[in-house]
Design an enzyme around this catalytic site. Structure first.
Site, short mmCIF file in Angstrom:
data_model
loop_
_atom_site.label_atom_id
_atom_site.label_comp_id
_atom_site.label_asym_id
_atom_site.label_seq_id
_atom_site.Cartn_x
_atom_site.Cartn_y
_atom_site.Cartn_z
N CYS A 128 0.86 -1.17 0.00
CA CYS A 128 0.00 0.00 0.00
C CYS A 128 0.90 1.22 0.00
O CYS A 128 2.09 1.12 0.24
CB CYS A 128 -0.86 0.02 1.26
SG CYS A 128 -1.81 -1.48 1.46
N ARG A 164 1.61 1.44 -5.95
CA ARG A 164 1.77 0.46 -4.87
C ARG A 164 0.46 -0.28 -4.56
O ARG A 164 0.47 -1.26 -3.81
CB ARG A 164 2.26 1.14 -3.59
CG ARG A 164 3.56 1.91 -3.76
CD ARG A 164 3.96 2.54 -2.46
NE ARG A 164 4.27 1.54 -1.48
CZ ARG A 164 5.43 0.94 -1.33
NH1 ARG A 164 6.43 1.26 -2.13
NH2 ARG A 164 5.62 0.04 -0.40
N TRP A 175 -3.75 -1.87 -1.48
CA TRP A 175 -3.81 -3.13 -2.21
C TRP A 175 -4.25 -4.15 -1.18
O TRP A 175 -3.51 -4.47 -0.26
CB TRP A 175 -2.44 -3.48 -2.77
CG TRP A 175 -2.45 -4.70 -3.66
CD1 TRP A 175 -2.78 -4.73 -4.98
CD2 TRP A 175 -2.10 -6.03 -3.30
NE1 TRP A 175 -2.65 -6.01 -5.45
CE2 TRP A 175 -2.24 -6.83 -4.44
CE3 TRP A 175 -1.67 -6.63 -2.10
CZ2 TRP A 175 -1.97 -8.20 -4.44
CZ3 TRP A 175 -1.41 -7.99 -2.10
CH2 TRP A 175 -1.56 -8.76 -3.27
N ASN A 235 0.79 -0.03 6.06
CA ASN A 235 1.19 -0.83 4.90
C ASN A 235 1.85 -2.09 5.44
O ASN A 235 2.87 -1.99 6.12
CB ASN A 235 2.17 -0.02 4.04
CG ASN A 235 2.83 -0.86 2.95
OD1 ASN A 235 2.25 -1.84 2.50
ND2 ASN A 235 4.02 -0.48 2.55
N GLY A 236 1.28 -3.24 5.17
CA GLY A 236 1.86 -4.49 5.68
C GLY A 236 0.77 -5.43 6.14
O GLY A 236 -0.40 -5.24 5.82
N GLU A 289 9.04 -13.45 -20.76
CA GLU A 289 8.80 -12.07 -20.36
C GLU A 289 7.73 -11.43 -21.27
O GLU A 289 6.86 -10.70 -20.79
CB GLU A 289 10.13 -11.29 -20.42
CG GLU A 289 10.04 -9.80 -20.17
CD GLU A 289 9.47 -9.41 -18.81
OE1 GLU A 289 9.27 -10.28 -17.95
OE2 GLU A 289 9.19 -8.22 -18.62
N LYS A 318 4.19 -9.88 -19.95
CA LYS A 318 3.76 -8.49 -20.24
C LYS A 318 2.34 -8.49 -20.79
O LYS A 318 1.51 -7.70 -20.39
CB LYS A 318 4.67 -7.81 -21.25
CG LYS A 318 6.03 -7.34 -20.81
CD LYS A 318 6.05 -6.24 -19.79
CE LYS A 318 5.95 -6.75 -18.39
NZ LYS A 318 7.12 -7.13 -17.71
N GLU A 359 -0.32 -9.56 -18.08
CA GLU A 359 -0.58 -8.68 -16.95
C GLU A 359 -1.26 -7.37 -17.33
O GLU A 359 -2.02 -6.83 -16.54
CB GLU A 359 0.67 -8.44 -16.09
CG GLU A 359 1.74 -7.57 -16.66
CD GLU A 359 2.93 -7.39 -15.71
OE1 GLU A 359 2.74 -7.34 -14.49
OE2 GLU A 359 4.06 -7.30 -16.22
N HIS A 367 6.16 -30.74 -27.85
CA HIS A 367 5.87 -31.63 -26.72
C HIS A 367 4.55 -31.28 -26.05
O HIS A 367 4.31 -31.67 -24.93
CB HIS A 367 7.01 -31.59 -25.71
CG HIS A 367 8.31 -32.07 -26.29
ND1 HIS A 367 8.55 -33.39 -26.57
CD2 HIS A 367 9.42 -31.39 -26.67
CE1 HIS A 367 9.76 -33.52 -27.10
NE2 HIS A 367 10.31 -32.31 -27.17
N LYS A 412 2.80 -2.66 -7.75
CA LYS A 412 4.18 -2.57 -8.24
C LYS A 412 5.15 -3.38 -7.37
O LYS A 412 5.96 -4.13 -7.87
CB LYS A 412 4.60 -1.10 -8.28
CG LYS A 412 5.98 -0.87 -8.86
CD LYS A 412 6.01 -1.14 -10.34
CE LYS A 412 7.38 -1.06 -10.93
NZ LYS A 412 7.44 -1.73 -12.23
O1 M6R Z 1 10.48 -5.41 -7.55
P1 M6R Z 1 10.77 -6.79 -8.05
O2 M6R Z 1 11.66 -6.80 -9.23
O3 M6R Z 1 11.29 -7.68 -6.95
O4 M6R Z 1 9.37 -7.36 -8.48
C1 M6R Z 1 9.20 -8.67 -8.91
C2 M6R Z 1 7.87 -8.87 -9.59
O5 M6R Z 1 6.83 -8.60 -8.69
C3 M6R Z 1 7.70 -7.98 -10.82
O6 M6R Z 1 8.73 -8.17 -11.73
C4 M6R Z 1 6.36 -8.27 -11.51
O7 M6R Z 1 6.37 -9.55 -12.05
C5 M6R Z 1 6.07 -7.22 -12.59
N1 M6R Z 1 4.71 -6.77 -12.50
C6 M6R Z 1 6.27 -7.72 -13.96
O8 M6R Z 1 5.99 -6.77 -14.93
#
Ligand code: M6R
Length: 615
Positions: free
Chosen positions: A2, A27, A75, A101-102, A488, A492, A495, A511, A610
């Protein structure tokens, strides 16, 4: 997960808190709230939704005056995202308010005890339990707010960054941190509290970052006193001068942060190798590596731990490190590593990768590796983050603030740092000749310029995106260094556009995934001219004969793939090991444009945040 903001001083608090919450929305953004103190009373507005919803709600419900206030963007962890569960939370008397936050893990037990003593709860949150626990301690022990917070925190298990305010003592905040970040901006007779420094950059460049298990009482006009929560000992806080600029955290004319961050990659990569890659001298200098060279050279194995996109960067690094240094590499999801009692040998080196430096699983995995005697090296973007502090040594990526939830420039700068490390170690170990080393330095230095050129494919990518925006599935294929790029690319797309996507090593297609291919399945194939090119071309043929729609990423001048694929996107030629830095760019753009055309919230995709500071 958060974002929290607090202001106490002489300015109007509302605009500071609202603009701060907007900057912290990356966040978490499923609900938001604010509490303002106007000298007489506390006014609280909170709502499900984003900060824009909060602005609307507070305009209707509260007078926005007062020079003390706290705000929150959430969040959800405990309790659904609705108005009642939104922060700030007040104690039963209504005197105390908190933003948090936590996660308080033992909140259920504490809640039962408080209920037995007559406390009632409006929300399902752990935070409302914490503020009532503080109130209970304050009354029972007859202590001031600071002491009550300290006693209460010594009873909780979990993670927190909190700001607590008592309307009967309206000249102070009590703040504390364990496992979630908290920064204090120091102005003249005023303090700004926030999850990161972005909310107060235009007011002050002087900041303190609380360390874990620290708390402070913040009173305008008084020096900030930081204490250890456990034993009350005083700590001398380190006041840093922030290097970040306001422009870095604004959109700078782009429609979305993600697009801005995609376009920032040439600059970010240059900043990442600046001062490290010295091509004229033919050397690489990295302080964190030089200082620990012996440990690296004695390493029998490198274990890379990370999550999400950072894990993908780790997979690219596996190929690069093994090829360049001949040191065996294992790449682990931090969330698995931390719970599986991994075998760690004396000479293992652990590399932890994290953009935010706050990812809970990565942090816990680092602690585990350290407890087993491993040397842990961090690759982080956020300076002074928990992971940067927890690791024995490290190298920053210098990508600058990444606000879009989907990681872009973090990925390419992580690969840049890891490539520099592998090259440096390869020279030190003698596993790479000086001429090959020099040619890599030369090629790596050219990458930003090549990305600048590549970013001109924007319009072409937009046209391709238009044709696939209604797809429900998508397959990404790559081999060798570009297999992680396929993963990756798929991440992208899913998400930010919510299209189901899978990444596979191209040869694995036969396979299983080949069964999915029909005329409605777009398959994005990374097929640069260096590295198993002919094999990938055969894979493309296999897709074609099953009527799959092929979007191929090829090297400029390619002819063979052009004849078979439905669409091609050309990338400049480079060394095979560096091709992920280029191949990634069109994949980021494809996802971006598909998501925009599907009207998705690109910077704040649903259910995501994030930095994932919870398990
Ligand atoms: O801050 P970090 O690199 O540790 O975060 C890891 C993942 O949460 C982050 O890469 C997440 O998968 C992204 N949303 C991908 O775009």
């Amino acid at each position: 997960m958060c974002g929290i903001v607090g202001y106490i001083g002489h300015r109007e608090a509302y605009p500071i808190i609202i603009s701060g919450l907007k900057r912290l929305e990356y966040r978490g953004y499923d609900s938001a709230g604010i509490a303002l103190y106007d000298g007489n009373d506390l006014k609280v507005a909170k709502t499900k939704g984003k900060v824009s919803d909060l602005i609307e709600k507070s305009s209707k419900e509260i007078t926005k005056t007062g020079s003390i206030g706290i705000g929150h963007t959430r969040w959800a962890t405990h309790g659904a995202p609705n108005d009642v569960n939104s922060h700030p939370h007040a104690s039963n008397s209504g005197d105390l308010v908190i933003v948090h936050n936590g996660i308080i893990e033992n909140y259920e037990g504490l809640k039962k005890e408080l209920m037995a003593r007559g406390y009632t709860f409006k929300s399902d949150t752990d935070t409302e339990v914490l503020i009532n626990l503080i109130e209970d301690v304050k009354k029972k022990e007859n202590v001031k707010l600071g002491k009550a917070v300290q006693i209460a925190l010594n009873q909780v298990i979990g993670a927190y960054a909190i700001v607590v305010f008592d309307k009967n003592k309206p000249n102070e905040f009590v703040i504390a941190r364990l496992g979630s970040p908290l920064a204090v901006g120091i102005g003249k007779d005023e303090f700004f509290i926030a999850s990161d420094a972005s909310p107060f950059l235009e007011y002050t460049k002087n900041a303190i970052y609380l360390e874990d298990e620290e708390m402070a009482i913040v009173r305008p006009g008084k020096e900030i006193k930081v204490r250890k929560i456990k034993d009350d000992s005083l700590v001398v806080p380190y006041v840093q001068e922030l290097q970040m600029n306001l422009e870095e955290i604004e959109k700078g004319g782009y429609e979305h942060f993600m697009l801005k961050e995609i376009h920032e990659q040439p600059r970010a990569i240059r900043d990442t190798y600046r001062g490290r890659l010295l091509s004229n001298e033919g050397i690489i200098k990295m302080a964190g590596v030089e200082d620990n060279m012996k440990t690296f050279l004695n390493a029998n194995r490198i274990i890379i731990i990370a999550c999400g996109t950072s894990w993908h960067a780790g997979l690219v690094a596996e190929y690069i490190f093994e090829e360049f240094t001949r040191i065996p590499v294992e790449v682990e999801y931090a969330s698995e590593f931390r719970y599986r009692n991994p075998v760690i040998y004396e000479n293992d080196v652990v590399i932890a990768i994290s953009q935010s430096g706050e990812t809970a699983d990565t942090l816990a995995a680092i602690k585990l590796a350290k407890s087993k005697g491993a040397f842990v090296f961090g690759v982080c973007n956020v300076v002074g983050s928990s992971i940067a502090r927890e690791t024995h040594a490290g190298a920053y990526t210098h990508a600058g603030p990444e606000i879009g939830v989907a990681s872009t420039k973090a990925f390419t700068t992580q690969i840049t740092v890891l490539t520099l490390m592998a090259l440096r170690l390869a020279r030190a170990k003698g596993t790479m000749s000086s001429s090959v080393f020099r040619s890599y330095l030369y090629e790596l230095e050219l990458i930003p310029q090549k990305i600048e050129e590549l970013l001109k494919v924007d319009e072409h990518v937009k046209n391709i995106a238009k044709q696939y925006l209604l797809s429900t599935n998508c397959l990404y294929l790559g081999r060798g260094y570009n297999f992680p790029v396929a993963l990756e690319g798929a991440l992208k797309l899913k998400e930010i556009s919510y299209i189901h996507a899978e990444g596979y090593p191209a040869a694995e297609m036969k396979h299983g995934p080949i069964a999915l291919i029909d005329d409605r399945m777009p398959v994005i194939v990374i097929a640069p001219s260096k590295g198993h090119y002919e094999k990938v071309v055969s894979n493309i043929q296999e897709i074609k004969s099953r009527k799959g729609k092929i979007i191929a990423i090829v090297t400029e001048g390619d002819t063979a793939v052009k004849e078979i694929a439905d669409h091609v996107i050309e990338i400049p030629d480079t060394e095979e090991a560096l091709s992920p830095l280029l191949a990634t760019i069109p994949l980021q753009l494809i996802s971006y444009y598909i998501a925009v055309m599907r009207n998705c919230n690109v910077d704040q995709p649903r259910n995501l945040a994030k930095s994932v500071t919870v398990e």
